[in-house]
Design an enzyme around this catalytic site. Sequence first.
Site, PDB file in Angstrom:
ATOM      1  N   TYR A  61       0.749  -0.969  -0.432  1.00  0.00           N
ATOM      2  CA  TYR A  61      -0.138   0.421   0.123  1.00  0.00           C
ATOM      3  C   TYR A  61       0.855   1.731   0.101  1.00  0.00           C
ATOM      4  CZ  TYR A  61      -3.275  -3.047   1.373  1.00  0.00           C
ATOM      5  OH  TYR A  61      -3.909  -3.939   1.254  1.00  0.00           O
ATOM      6  N   GLY A 209     -18.266  -4.362  -0.573  1.00  0.00           N
ATOM      7  CA  GLY A 209     -18.147  -4.109  -1.635  1.00  0.00           C
ATOM      8  C   GLY A 209     -17.107  -3.019  -2.620  1.00  0.00           C
ATOM      9  N   GLY A 211     -17.466  -0.023  -2.145  1.00  0.00           N
ATOM     10  CA  GLY A 211     -18.084   1.081  -1.868  1.00  0.00           C
ATOM     11  C   GLY A 211     -19.437   0.925  -2.512  1.00  0.00           C
TER      12      GLY A 211
HETATM   13  N1  LIG Z   1      -5.725  -8.831   0.988  1.00  0.00           N
HETATM   14  C1  LIG Z   1      -6.451  -7.566  -0.046  1.00  0.00           C
HETATM   15  O1  LIG Z   1      -5.545  -8.647  -0.681  1.00  0.00           O
HETATM   16  C2  LIG Z   1      -7.057  -6.950   0.019  1.00  0.00           C
HETATM   17  C3  LIG Z   1      -7.400  -6.367  -1.072  1.00  0.00           C
HETATM   18  C4  LIG Z   1      -8.090  -5.330  -1.202  1.00  0.00           C
HETATM   19  C5  LIG Z   1      -7.919  -4.464   0.414  1.00  0.00           C
HETATM   20  N2  LIG Z   1      -7.839  -5.665   0.975  1.00  0.00           N
HETATM   21  C6  LIG Z   1      -7.966  -4.378   2.562  1.00  0.00           C
HETATM   22  O2  LIG Z   1      -9.105  -4.299   3.451  1.00  0.00           O
HETATM   23  C7  LIG Z   1      -9.778  -3.176   2.857  1.00  0.00           C
HETATM   24  C8  LIG Z   1     -11.100  -2.264   2.753  1.00  0.00           C
HETATM   25  O3  LIG Z   1     -11.696  -2.877   1.394  1.00  0.00           O
HETATM   26  P1  LIG Z   1     -11.537  -1.541   0.677  1.00  0.00           P
HETATM   27  O4  LIG Z   1     -11.386  -0.262   1.146  1.00  0.00           O
HETATM   28  O5  LIG Z   1     -10.554  -2.153  -0.904  1.00  0.00           O
HETATM   29  O6  LIG Z   1     -13.237  -2.092  -0.112  1.00  0.00           O
HETATM   30  P2  LIG Z   1     -14.297  -1.775   1.153  1.00  0.00           P
HETATM   31  O7  LIG Z   1     -13.922  -1.218   2.501  1.00  0.00           O
HETATM   32  O8  LIG Z   1     -15.776  -2.146   0.631  1.00  0.00           O
HETATM   33  O9  LIG Z   1     -14.499   0.395   0.666  1.00  0.00           O
HETATM   34  C9  LIG Z   1     -14.100   0.757   0.802  1.00  0.00           C
HETATM   35  C10 LIG Z   1     -14.994   2.155  -0.285  1.00  0.00           C
HETATM   36  O10 LIG Z   1     -15.811   2.777   0.233  1.00  0.00           O
HETATM   37  C11 LIG Z   1     -16.362   4.141   0.809  1.00  0.00           C
HETATM   38  N3  LIG Z   1     -16.686   4.198   1.820  1.00  0.00           N
HETATM   39  C12 LIG Z   1     -16.695   3.548   2.940  1.00  0.00           C
HETATM   40  N4  LIG Z   1     -17.218   3.628   3.791  1.00  0.00           N
HETATM   41  C13 LIG Z   1     -18.969   4.201   3.488  1.00  0.00           C
HETATM   42  C14 LIG Z   1     -19.389   4.467   3.828  1.00  0.00           C
HETATM   43  N5  LIG Z   1     -20.223   4.556   4.863  1.00  0.00           N
HETATM   44  N6  LIG Z   1     -21.096   5.074   3.082  1.00  0.00           N
HETATM   45  C15 LIG Z   1     -20.311   5.565   1.517  1.00  0.00           C
HETATM   46  N7  LIG Z   1     -19.086   5.045   0.741  1.00  0.00           N
HETATM   47  C16 LIG Z   1     -17.825   4.356   2.003  1.00  0.00           C
HETATM   48  C17 LIG Z   1     -14.886   3.946   0.499  1.00  0.00           C
HETATM   49  O11 LIG Z   1     -14.339   5.669   0.160  1.00  0.00           O
HETATM   50  P3  LIG Z   1     -14.530   7.082   0.878  1.00  0.00           P
HETATM   51  O12 LIG Z   1     -12.993   7.016   1.566  1.00  0.00           O
HETATM   52  O13 LIG Z   1     -13.993   7.546   0.133  1.00  0.00           O
HETATM   53  O14 LIG Z   1     -14.690   7.197   2.202  1.00  0.00           O
HETATM   54  C18 LIG Z   1     -13.570   3.752  -0.433  1.00  0.00           C
HETATM   55  O15 LIG Z   1     -14.070   4.055  -1.400  1.00  0.00           O
HETATM   56  C19 LIG Z   1      -8.398  -2.372   2.355  1.00  0.00           C
HETATM   57  O16 LIG Z   1      -8.375  -0.772   2.694  1.00  0.00           O
HETATM   58  C20 LIG Z   1      -7.290  -3.155   2.685  1.00  0.00           C
HETATM   59  O17 LIG Z   1      -6.942  -3.175   4.200  1.00  0.00           O
HETATM   60  C21 LIG Z   1      -7.127  -6.130   1.378  1.00  0.00           C
END
Ligand SMILES: NC(=O)c1ccc[n+]([C@@H]2O[C@H](COP(=O)([O-])OP(=O)(O)OC[C@H]3O[C@@H](n4cnc5c(N)ncnc54)[C@H](OP(=O)(O)O)[C@@H]3O)[C@@H](O)[C@H]2O)c1
Length: 330
Positions: A61, A209, A211
Amino acid sequence: MTEMQRPLRALGASGLTAFPLGLGCASLSGSYGPSDDDNALRVLHEAHSRGVTMFDTSDKYGNGHNEELLARAFGAVRDSVLIASKFGNMAGKDGKVADNRPETIQASCEASLRRLRCDAIDLYYIHRIDAAVPIEDTIGAMARLVEQGKVRALGICEVNPATLRRAHGVHPIAAIQSEYSILYRAEAEEVLSVTRELGIAFVAYAPLGRGLLTGAVQPGSLGDRDERLRHPRFSAENLPRNLELVQTIEEVARQRGCTSGQISLAWLLAQGDDIIPIPGTKTMTRLIENIEAAAIMLSQDEIAFIAKSIPPDAAAGLRYRAEHMKNMYL
Ligand SMILES: NC(=O)c1ccc[n+]([C@@H]2O[C@H](COP(=O)([O-])OP(=O)(O)OC[C@H]3O[C@@H](n4cnc5c(N)ncnc54)[C@H](OP(=O)(O)O)[C@@H]3O)[C@@H](O)[C@H]2O)c1
């Protein structure tokens, strides 16, 4: 709405526990468009002050920036947070992405420790499994990090049931981390039967998902530096179909007087006390909204209604582009 506090959740048999929701930190280093460090530090401190304990990072990251950010945020309170980091998902000079060679693992861990400015990583995951290295050798190298006191517990991302069994036979695996949400859950449900048999926690990444499940992503709303533009679920063809599915969640959210994102997180938390979702956000109000979801208890009827309305194979578009899917669920 019935509100009660959920207890901490165990990371397998490692002895480590975490608040039921962690914070995914990837977007604080630019994965979904530009991020600002001062804001990121405020978000991290707020999460910690509201009881979040597990902060999820990786050497990937921001090419190390994210680990350095966590060191800046938590240097003074290191013992009260659980840092989960990862190795094996960095493109090397040879173009190889997943590199699980034992010498790479040792060097990656030592580099992460320098960036994190601490003596040990609480939970250390394989970020991507390298099919060229037997999993026994990879876990053997990680077990040596535990012996050296550099790592407290082991995890694996995107692992399938057969590989997980082999890995756990070499050294106890505390947690796996894979994509798991209402929208994408077929593989998660398959591997859950094995994590439960072996007593391993399931850290659910992209629980919103990416977002989609919040309803906040609409056609044309993603910035041009947002990596989600390359994800099939957001294509011009698939996004409207996925947003139709989200209407079920919006309906339950209206009835409960909360948001779709909160219903999505509460639904995951209700799947078992071995599930720890790690939603990511750069936005303070959304952080607070997401943490408050930990206190929302859905009824059995609501849980079943959501699952029935959005079956495991309902999402339009693969989780990743086809060429990346071959590195997943190995
Ligand atoms: N192990 C792996 O291969 C892998 C792969 C992907 C992700 N990850 C981990 O999983 C974590 C989370 O996944 P992710 O960030 O990809 O997806 P997520 O948590 O499903 O979604 C994040 C997205 O949703 C938005 N969001 C968050 N809370 C919200 C709310 N209450 N209302 C409206 N929009 C909202 C965020 O925008 P804003 O920031 O603008 O609020 C961001 O664009 C990552 O940070 C990482 O640590 C791991």
